[in-house]
Write a protein that holds these residues in place. Structure first.
Motif, PDB file in Angstrom:
ATOM      1  N   GLU A 167       0.825  -1.204   0.000  1.00 10.00           N
ATOM      2  CA  GLU A 167       0.000   0.000   0.000  1.00 10.00           C
ATOM      3  C   GLU A 167       0.864   1.261   0.000  1.00 10.00           C
ATOM      4  OE1 GLU A 167      -2.962   0.303   3.098  1.00 10.00           O
ATOM      5  OE2 GLU A 167      -4.142  -1.229   2.079  1.00 10.00           O
ATOM      6  N   THR A 168       1.863   1.224   0.896  1.00  8.48           N
ATOM      7  CA  THR A 168       2.701   2.427   1.008  1.00  8.48           C
ATOM      8  C   THR A 168       3.515   2.660  -0.259  1.00  8.48           C
ATOM      9  OG1 THR A 168       4.165   1.049   2.295  1.00  8.48           O
ATOM     10  CG2 THR A 168       2.947   2.739   3.503  1.00  8.48           C
ATOM     11  N   THR A 169       4.009   1.559  -0.858  1.00  6.14           N
ATOM     12  CA  THR A 169       4.846   1.748  -2.039  1.00  6.14           C
ATOM     13  C   THR A 169       4.026   2.176  -3.252  1.00  6.14           C
ATOM     14  OG1 THR A 169       4.781  -0.643  -2.246  1.00  6.14           O
ATOM     15  CG2 THR A 169       6.881   0.328  -1.519  1.00  6.14           C
ATOM     16  N   SER A 170       2.775   1.737  -3.273  1.00  9.51           N
ATOM     17  CA  SER A 170       1.950   2.096  -4.429  1.00  9.51           C
ATOM     18  C   SER A 170       1.431   3.532  -4.329  1.00  9.51           C
ATOM     19  CB  SER A 170       0.782   1.119  -4.571  1.00  9.51           C
ATOM     20  OG  SER A 170      -0.046   1.237  -3.441  1.00  9.51           O
ATOM     21  N   LYS A 171       1.482   4.061  -3.105  1.00  7.74           N
ATOM     22  CA  LYS A 171       1.003   5.432  -2.912  1.00  7.74           C
ATOM     23  C   LYS A 171       2.116   6.424  -3.255  1.00  7.74           C
ATOM     24  CE  LYS A 171      -2.718   5.485   0.440  1.00  7.74           C
ATOM     25  NZ  LYS A 171      -2.912   5.527   1.904  1.00  7.74           N
ATOM     26  N   VAL A 172       2.320   6.652  -4.503  1.00  6.88           N
ATOM     27  CA  VAL A 172       3.348   7.608  -4.917  1.00  6.88           C
ATOM     28  C   VAL A 172       2.669   8.947  -5.142  1.00  6.88           C
ATOM     29  CG1 VAL A 172       5.106   8.175  -6.645  1.00  6.88           C
ATOM     30  CG2 VAL A 172       4.728   5.791  -5.996  1.00  6.88           C
ATOM     31  N   THR A 173       3.017   9.866  -4.300  1.00 11.39           N
ATOM     32  CA  THR A 173       2.393  11.180  -4.446  1.00 11.39           C
ATOM     33  C   THR A 173       3.226  12.041  -5.387  1.00 11.39           C
ATOM     34  OG1 THR A 173       3.482  11.717  -2.381  1.00 11.39           O
ATOM     35  CG2 THR A 173       1.113  11.330  -2.265  1.00 11.39           C
ATOM     36  N   ILE A 174       2.577  12.542  -6.380  1.00 12.81           N
ATOM     37  CA  ILE A 174       3.274  13.396  -7.345  1.00 12.81           C
ATOM     38  C   ILE A 174       3.029  14.850  -6.959  1.00 12.81           C
ATOM     39  CG2 ILE A 174       3.467  14.071  -9.776  1.00 12.81           C
ATOM     40  CD1 ILE A 174       2.359  11.087 -10.303  1.00 12.81           C
ATOM     41  N   SER A 175       4.106  15.469  -6.532  1.00  7.60           N
ATOM     42  CA  SER A 175       3.957  16.869  -6.110  1.00  7.60           C
ATOM     43  C   SER A 175       3.889  17.770  -7.339  1.00  7.60           C
ATOM     44  CB  SER A 175       5.129  17.283  -5.233  1.00  7.60           C
ATOM     45  OG  SER A 175       6.346  16.954  -5.855  1.00  7.60           O
ATOM     46  N   LYS A 176       3.298  18.898  -7.137  1.00 10.01           N
ATOM     47  CA  LYS A 176       3.158  19.862  -8.222  1.00 10.01           C
ATOM     48  C   LYS A 176       4.533  20.305  -8.695  1.00 10.01           C
ATOM     49  CE  LYS A 176      -1.021  22.157  -6.766  1.00 10.01           C
ATOM     50  NZ  LYS A 176      -1.415  23.389  -6.121  1.00 10.01           N
ATOM     51  N   PRO A 177       4.760  20.424  -9.991  1.00  9.19           N
ATOM     52  CA  PRO A 177       6.080  20.856 -10.447  1.00  9.19           C
ATOM     53  C   PRO A 177       6.392  22.267  -9.960  1.00  9.19           C
ATOM     54  CG  PRO A 177       4.531  20.788 -12.269  1.00  9.19           C
ATOM     55  CD  PRO A 177       3.834  20.195 -11.094  1.00  9.19           C
ATOM     56  N   GLU A 178       7.539  22.354  -9.309  1.00  4.64           N
ATOM     57  CA  GLU A 178       7.932  23.674  -8.787  1.00  4.64           C
ATOM     58  C   GLU A 178       8.524  24.506  -9.908  1.00  4.64           C
ATOM     59  OE1 GLU A 178      10.398  23.744  -5.180  1.00  4.64           O
ATOM     60  OE2 GLU A 178       9.548  21.764  -4.788  1.00  4.64           O
ATOM     61  N   VAL A 179       8.421  25.780  -9.775  1.00  7.01           N
ATOM     62  CA  VAL A 179       9.021  26.677 -10.766  1.00  7.01           C
ATOM     63  C   VAL A 179      10.491  26.844 -10.382  1.00  7.01           C
ATOM     64  CG1 VAL A 179       8.925  28.944 -11.868  1.00  7.01           C
ATOM     65  CG2 VAL A 179       6.815  27.851 -11.098  1.00  7.01           C
ATOM     66  N   ILE A 180      11.346  26.208 -11.161  1.00  8.34           N
ATOM     67  CA  ILE A 180      12.784  26.277 -10.881  1.00  8.34           C
ATOM     68  C   ILE A 180      13.395  27.444 -11.656  1.00  8.34           C
ATOM     69  CG2 ILE A 180      14.990  25.048 -11.035  1.00  8.34           C
ATOM     70  CD1 ILE A 180      13.099  22.435 -10.963  1.00  8.34           C
ATOM     71  N   GLU A 181      14.074  28.264 -10.910  1.00 11.86           N
ATOM     72  CA  GLU A 181      14.706  29.431 -11.540  1.00 11.86           C
ATOM     73  C   GLU A 181      15.824  28.960 -12.463  1.00 11.86           C
ATOM     74  OE1 GLU A 181      16.276  33.162  -9.698  1.00 11.86           O
ATOM     75  OE2 GLU A 181      14.661  32.706  -8.280  1.00 11.86           O
ATOM     76  N   GLU A 182      15.865  29.500 -13.627  1.00 16.48           N
ATOM     77  CA  GLU A 182      16.867  29.080 -14.592  1.00 16.48           C
ATOM     78  C   GLU A 182      18.235  29.654 -14.240  1.00 16.48           C
ATOM     79  OE1 GLU A 182      17.050  29.292 -19.205  1.00 16.48           O
ATOM     80  OE2 GLU A 182      15.002  28.772 -18.609  1.00 16.48           O
ATOM     81  N   ILE A 183      19.205  28.756 -14.064  1.00 19.64           N
ATOM     82  CA  ILE A 183      20.552  29.211 -13.743  1.00 19.64           C
ATOM     83  C   ILE A 183      21.316  29.356 -15.055  1.00 19.64           C
ATOM     84  CG2 ILE A 183      22.700  28.650 -12.534  1.00 19.64           C
ATOM     85  CD1 ILE A 183      20.697  26.782 -10.747  1.00 19.64           C
ATOM     86  N   PRO A 184      21.834  30.540 -15.360  1.00 14.78           N
ATOM     87  CA  PRO A 184      22.552  30.705 -16.620  1.00 14.78           C
ATOM     88  C   PRO A 184      23.845  29.885 -16.653  1.00 14.78           C
ATOM     89  CG  PRO A 184      22.732  32.678 -15.264  1.00 14.78           C
ATOM     90  CD  PRO A 184      21.769  31.785 -14.572  1.00 14.78           C
ATOM     91  N   VAL A 185      24.047  29.179 -17.766  1.00 16.02           N
ATOM     92  CA  VAL A 185      25.258  28.378 -17.927  1.00 16.02           C
ATOM     93  C   VAL A 185      26.360  29.301 -18.433  1.00 16.02           C
ATOM     94  CG1 VAL A 185      26.285  26.404 -19.117  1.00 16.02           C
ATOM     95  CG2 VAL A 185      23.874  26.340 -18.461  1.00 16.02           C
ATOM     96  N   SER A 186      27.476  29.315 -17.733  1.00 14.74           N
ATOM     97  CA  SER A 186      28.549  30.233 -18.119  1.00 14.74           C
ATOM     98  C   SER A 186      29.187  29.802 -19.441  1.00 14.74           C
ATOM     99  CB  SER A 186      29.601  30.322 -17.020  1.00 14.74           C
ATOM    100  OG  SER A 186      30.572  29.334 -17.173  1.00 14.74           O
ATOM    101  N   GLU A 187      29.762  30.781 -20.122  1.00 16.85           N
ATOM    102  CA  GLU A 187      30.404  30.512 -21.414  1.00 16.85           C
ATOM    103  C   GLU A 187      31.561  29.520 -21.230  1.00 16.85           C
ATOM    104  OE1 GLU A 187      29.343  31.593 -24.421  1.00 16.85           O
ATOM    105  OE2 GLU A 187      27.679  32.452 -23.307  1.00 16.85           O
TER     106      GLU A 187
END
Ligand code: HEC
Length: 141
Positions: free
Chosen positions: A26-46
């Motif tokens: 029961e516990t393993t089948s109960k996979v709670t999918i959390s709302k996708p968080e808004v992840i701030e985009e980290i700029p990739v350096s040159e």
């Protein structure tokens, strides 16, 4: 009597075990999918994006090179970049800046600056540009 006790005991154990197993699934089948968080985009350096270290210098390079050349300016590094991708490509393509070590670069700069007939200030700008790139070279590149 004894037999009955034993049987009821094993039934109890069986129930416990099965109960336990059911709970587990029961516990393993109960996979709670959390709302996708808004992840701030980290700029990739040159420096990270580049494979060979030949790219227009930015504030990251201007800051990093100050440890070796405190008087270096971004304008000077940009001039060095222009020489590296200009005059320095008269005989060959743009060589990887990352591939050559900081120990070996001064010898190559001396040699190649003579071949390119660079002025003292051009050579200085080129040197600062190359070392600014080396200063931000990511580990393993
Ligand atoms: C007059 C021709 C000429 C010019 C101009 C020139 N080079 Fe070279 N360079 C060569 C030759 C020849 C080689 C050796 C063969 C090769 O690697 O292509 C070489 C090799 C190199 C190498 C590889 C060295 C090694 O040990 O792996 C680097 C790095 C380099 N040049 C950088 C520069 C830079 C920076 C400039 C500008 C200041 C420059 N070159 C201008 C002719 C030139």
């Amino acid at each position: 009597m004894n037999f009955f006790r034993l049987t009821s005991l094993s039934i109890a154990v069986c129930m416990m075990v099965s109960c336990h197993t059911t709970k587990k699934t029961e516990t393993t089948s109960k996979v709670t999918i959390s709302k996708p968080e808004v992840i701030e985009e980290i700029p990739v350096s040159e420096a990270v994006k580049s494979k060979n270290g030949v790219f227009a210098p930015g504030q990251e390079q201007a800051t990093a090179v100050k440890e070796k050349y405190p008087d270096a300016t971004l304008q000077q590094l940009t001039e060095g970049y222009g020489i590296y991708t200009g005059t320095c490509t008269n005989c060959h393509g743009t060589k990887s800046i990352y591939r050559i070590s900081e120990v070996n670069w001064p010898y190559i700069i001396d040699d190649m600056s003579m071949r390119s007939r660079l002025t003292a200030s051009q050579k200085e700008a080129l040197t600062k540009y190359i070392f600014a790139i080396k200063a931000t070279q990511p580990v393993g590149k």
